[in-house]
Design an enzyme around this catalytic site. Structure first.
Site, mmCIF file in Angstrom:
data_model
loop_
_atom_site.group_PDB
_atom_site.id
_atom_site.type_symbol
_atom_site.label_atom_id
_atom_site.label_comp_id
_atom_site.label_asym_id
_atom_site.label_seq_id
_atom_site.Cartn_x
_atom_site.Cartn_y
_atom_site.Cartn_z
ATOM 1 N N CYS A 2 6.818 70.828 5.249
ATOM 2 C CA CYS A 2 6.879 72.236 4.858
ATOM 3 C C CYS A 2 7.764 72.352 3.614
ATOM 4 C CB CYS A 2 7.436 73.136 5.939
ATOM 5 S SG CYS A 2 6.529 73.086 7.464
ATOM 6 N N ARG A 27 4.666 68.326 0.369
ATOM 7 C CA ARG A 27 5.384 68.399 1.647
ATOM 8 C C ARG A 27 4.537 68.950 2.784
ATOM 9 N NH1 ARG A 27 11.330 68.144 1.003
ATOM 10 N NH2 ARG A 27 11.355 68.786 3.168
ATOM 11 N N TRP A 77 3.345 72.482 7.084
ATOM 12 C CA TRP A 77 2.807 71.306 7.781
ATOM 13 C C TRP A 77 3.017 71.638 9.247
ATOM 14 C CZ3 TRP A 77 4.292 67.487 11.208
ATOM 15 C CH2 TRP A 77 3.478 66.349 11.258
ATOM 16 N N ASN A 103 11.614 75.917 7.707
ATOM 17 C CA ASN A 103 11.265 74.500 7.907
ATOM 18 C C ASN A 103 12.051 73.998 9.102
ATOM 19 O OD1 ASN A 103 9.902 74.637 5.521
ATOM 20 N ND2 ASN A 103 11.283 73.283 4.384
ATOM 21 N N GLY A 104 11.465 73.139 9.899
ATOM 22 C CA GLY A 104 12.193 72.561 11.035
ATOM 23 C C GLY A 104 11.580 72.987 12.356
ATOM 24 N N GLU A 487 1.584 46.821 4.782
ATOM 25 C CA GLU A 487 1.674 47.906 3.804
ATOM 26 C C GLU A 487 0.301 48.174 3.155
ATOM 27 O OE1 GLU A 487 3.486 50.234 3.176
ATOM 28 O OE2 GLU A 487 3.058 50.852 1.139
ATOM 29 N N LYS A 491 -1.712 51.691 3.391
ATOM 30 C CA LYS A 491 -2.170 52.448 2.220
ATOM 31 C C LYS A 491 -3.635 52.824 2.399
ATOM 32 C CE LYS A 491 0.702 53.593 0.677
ATOM 33 N NZ LYS A 491 2.047 53.252 1.077
ATOM 34 N N GLU A 494 -4.044 55.524 5.111
ATOM 35 C CA GLU A 494 -3.497 56.830 4.729
ATOM 36 C C GLU A 494 -4.429 57.627 3.833
ATOM 37 O OE1 GLU A 494 0.426 55.598 3.042
ATOM 38 O OE2 GLU A 494 1.130 57.255 4.258
ATOM 39 N N HIS A 510 -5.526 34.994 18.757
ATOM 40 C CA HIS A 510 -5.005 35.379 20.079
ATOM 41 C C HIS A 510 -5.547 36.738 20.531
ATOM 42 C CE1 HIS A 510 -2.366 31.949 20.206
ATOM 43 N NE2 HIS A 510 -1.977 32.222 18.975
ATOM 44 N N LYS A 610 4.825 64.355 2.817
ATOM 45 C CA LYS A 610 5.628 63.359 2.102
ATOM 46 C C LYS A 610 6.935 63.032 2.825
ATOM 47 C CE LYS A 610 6.454 60.797 -1.554
ATOM 48 N NZ LYS A 610 5.721 59.533 -1.529
HETATM 49 C C1 AGP Z 1 4.095 56.153 2.951
HETATM 50 O O1 AGP Z 1 2.941 56.012 2.200
HETATM 51 C C2 AGP Z 1 4.028 57.192 3.967
HETATM 52 N N1 AGP Z 1 3.725 58.453 3.421
HETATM 53 C C3 AGP Z 1 5.061 57.183 5.077
HETATM 54 O O2 AGP Z 1 4.774 56.101 5.904
HETATM 55 C C4 AGP Z 1 6.545 57.095 4.654
HETATM 56 O O3 AGP Z 1 6.808 55.840 4.113
HETATM 57 C C5 AGP Z 1 7.422 57.361 5.883
HETATM 58 O O4 AGP Z 1 7.187 58.643 6.361
HETATM 59 C C6 AGP Z 1 8.890 57.174 5.578
HETATM 60 O O5 AGP Z 1 9.336 58.059 4.607
HETATM 61 P P1 AGP Z 1 10.701 57.858 3.860
HETATM 62 O O6 AGP Z 1 10.617 56.585 3.114
HETATM 63 O O7 AGP Z 1 10.811 59.050 2.956
HETATM 64 O O8 AGP Z 1 11.789 57.826 4.904
#
Ligand code: AGP
Length: 615
Positions: A2, A27, A77, A103-104, A487, A491, A494, A510, A610
């Protein structure tokens, strides 16, 4: 998660709020809304979905506005209540005179809601936020003092909040309050701002005052007052924001993600700047505030992080153990916080986070601090909550990362870990001097090698086109590149919503091997000269025998693999130990181009935000 922006001043309020929300859109983007004080009324405009819908809605209704001079805005969000128009912020009290954005998460909202319903409040949404509006309006009815109403109300809220409030009868005053969620005030001339994050205000002012937990800001166009929840005035430092507005532009790239991938060579140069002056000299890492004698005896490190930062932490573990011989545990913050850990005053706890606002990591760090551990934070946001908790702080200097999928911040975290691991090795004298010198030499060359990858991406694009119709992928690697496999798969998941999973290559047989057939491509990361090169090759053969399509990610000197693999992606030659800083780049690009071919919303993938400021 948010985003909030508030403004009072001489500019066109609607434009300032919409610009601020545009810069915060990373956000959250389930819904958006603004509230304006205009013509002695509070007017609220909301839309479901992306911000563009709100912009269109306001454009259509522009004729309703006279001359608004203050307003608050929000992008959502969803946490409590589905993404719907009625759940979109801003939320008002029953009569519509008091309006809030938040927010929160308010943990005791159900009890408060029941109490307020008994008092006659009419709730319209399923959100916890609406409770705040009714609670504050109830307090305001007793005192006719908005600031006091906010103070009295926040004392009753449990959970996390960054909240902004306006009242029809208190013209051009915005009150903000925070607890466990970021909020800052932007100071201008004849105008002031309030926001949940700096991009919302960077186009207008570089002067910011960061609120701490349990602080309340009252802004008018000419005044900023910060108090604690008892009303005591606080004299807070005004900080100058390090960001330039240009950081929020795509600079001709189709997406922020692509721009940020291309920024990586300069980001690495930035991280290395001032740390390695001379390859014969030591790494300069004054940021680590632990006494050298303590570092020499250090035998336990814990690294906590989430998502992409967790993958950087895995590389960190590998190299700290390899270079400095210190035992390192890596754990997802969300797991660390719910178990009895052995963290104590002799543990170095490293928190890694792009945003510095990830709720799980903040909680984990607080727990580590309670156990008297020294806390080192590696973050891209030295102005964040997490940075404020740090005993030692390594800012990774990647610049604002707008795309929800982390790319350049990951590379910057990796480089920070290489510097830290070398620094520890130098203090503990665990590495041979020539080896260290070669490592530094190779580290300095990384930006040029990434430029080489970026200068010709046609092979990666072709591979993306060939494989974009597959519904599932497996990424395999061993050793230091296992994190790269995780990673790379993250990607792809996501931004393209394709099911991709990273596995240690040796684990394939396994269990996961049962899934293999011609519909399941397997991407193998293998670095010639690496300790497990031959083993990964054998694991790839096993996949081939089950008809899986094979992609290799290897380096230029690897000449013998074209027969086995259906597609080969290459990076410049590099030692295995440094290779994660290069292998991540083609994997980011592969995910990017697959998502792009599939027409996905690359910068703002569905359901993601984000910074994840809820646990
Ligand atoms: C990364 O592509 C993601 N959007 C997500 O996994 C992110 O890395 C995770 O939420 C951690 O965020 P931070 O690094 O801001 O703590």
């Amino acid at each position: 998660m948010c985003g909030i922006v508030g403004y009072t001043g001489y500019r066109d309020v609607v434009s300032v709020l919409l610009k601020g929300l545009t810069n915060l859109e990373y956000r959250g983007y389930d819904s958006a809304g603004i509230a304006l004080r205009d013509d002695n009324r509070i007017k609220v405009y909301k839309s479901l979905g992306k911000l563009i819908n709100l912009k269109n809605e306001i454009e259509e209704k522009k004729h309703e506005l006279k001359h608004p001079t203050s307003g608050i805005g929000h992008i959502r969000w969803a946490t409590h209540g589905a993404p719907s128009l009625v759940n979109a912020h801003p939320h008002t009290c029953t009569c519509g005179n008091l309006v809030v954005v938040h927010n929160g998460i308010i943990e005791n909202y159900k009890e408060l809601r029941e109490e307020l319903i008994k008092k006659g409040c009419k709730f319209r949404s399923e959100t916890d936020t609406e409770t705040i509006a009714h609670l504050m309006a109830d307090e305001y009815s007793k005192t006719k003092d908005l600031e006091k109403a906010v103070r009295n109300s926040v004392k009753r809220l449990q959970g996390a909040y960054a909240v902004c409030v306006m009242h029809k009868d208190v013209p051009d005053v915005i009150v903000g309050a925070r607890k466990h969620a970021p909020m800052l005030v932007g100071a201008g001339e004849g105008e002031n701002f309030i926001a949940s994050d700096t991009p919302a205000i960077i186009e207008y002012t570089k002067k910011a005052i960061y609120l701490d937990d349990n602080e309340i800001a009252v802004i008018t166009k000419d005044n900023i007052k910060i108090t604690d929840t008892d009303g005591n005035i606080l004299h807070k430092k005004t900080e100058i924001l390090p960001w330039e507005p240009v950081a929020l532009s795509k600079l001709g790239f189709k997406h922020f993600m692509l721009k940020e991938i291309h920024e990586q060579p300069d980001v690495i140069r930035n991280v290395l700047n001032g740390k390695i002056y001379d390859i014969d000299g030591p790494v300069i890492l004054n940021e680590v505030k632990l006494d050298k004698e303590i570092l020499k005896k250090l035998n336990k490190i814990e690294i906590i992080a989430c998502g992409t930062s967790l993958h950087a932490a895995m590389v960190g573990k590998y190299i700290i153990e390899d270079f400095a011989g210190i035992s390192v545990e890596v754990e997802a913050s969300s797991e660390y916080i719910y178990r009895k850990t052995t963290t104590d005053s002799s543990t170095l706890v490293i928190g890694v986070s792009q945003s510095g606002e990830t709720a799980d990591t903040i909680t984990a760090i607080k727990q580590a601090k309670e156990k008297n551990a020294h806390v080192l934070i590696i973050t891209n946001r030295p102005d964040s909550n997490m940075a404020r908790l740090a005993d030692s702080l390594i800012p990774v200097n990647a610049g604002i990362e707008v795309s929800v999928a982390a790319t350049k911040s990951y590379t910057a975290q990796l480089i920070s870990f290489y510097l830290l691991a070398m620094h520890l090795a130098e203090i503990k004298e665990t590495l041979d001097k020539t080896y260290l010198k070669n490592l530094k030499h190779e580290l300095i060359q990384l930006p040029t090698k990434i430029e080489e990858i970026l200068s010709n991406t046609s092979g990666i694009q072709e591979c993306a086109r060939k494989f974009s119709s597959y519904k599932n992928f497996i990424y395999i690697a061993r050793g230091i590149n296992l994190a790269s496999a995780y990673e790379g798969a993250l990607k792809l998941k996501e931004i393209s919503y394709i099911n991709a999973t990273g596995y240690p290559a040796g684990e394939l047989k396994h269990g996961p091997i049962a899934m293999l057939d011609e519909t399941m491509p397997v991407l193998s990361i293998l670095i010639p000269g690496g300790i497990s090169y031959d083993k990964i090759l054998s694991n790839s053969e096993e996949a081939k025998a089950r008809n899986a399509k094979l992609i290799a990610l290897t380096s230029s000197c690897d000449k013998n693999i074209d027969m086995l693999f259906d597609y080969v992606l290459r990076i410049p030659d590099i030692s295995e130990i440094l290779s994660p800083a290069l292998t991540c780049v083609p994997l980011q690009l592969l995910a990017y181009y697959i998502a792009e071919f599939l027409g996905k919303d690359v910068d703002q993938p569905r359901n993601l935000a984000k910074s994840v400021t809820v646990e």
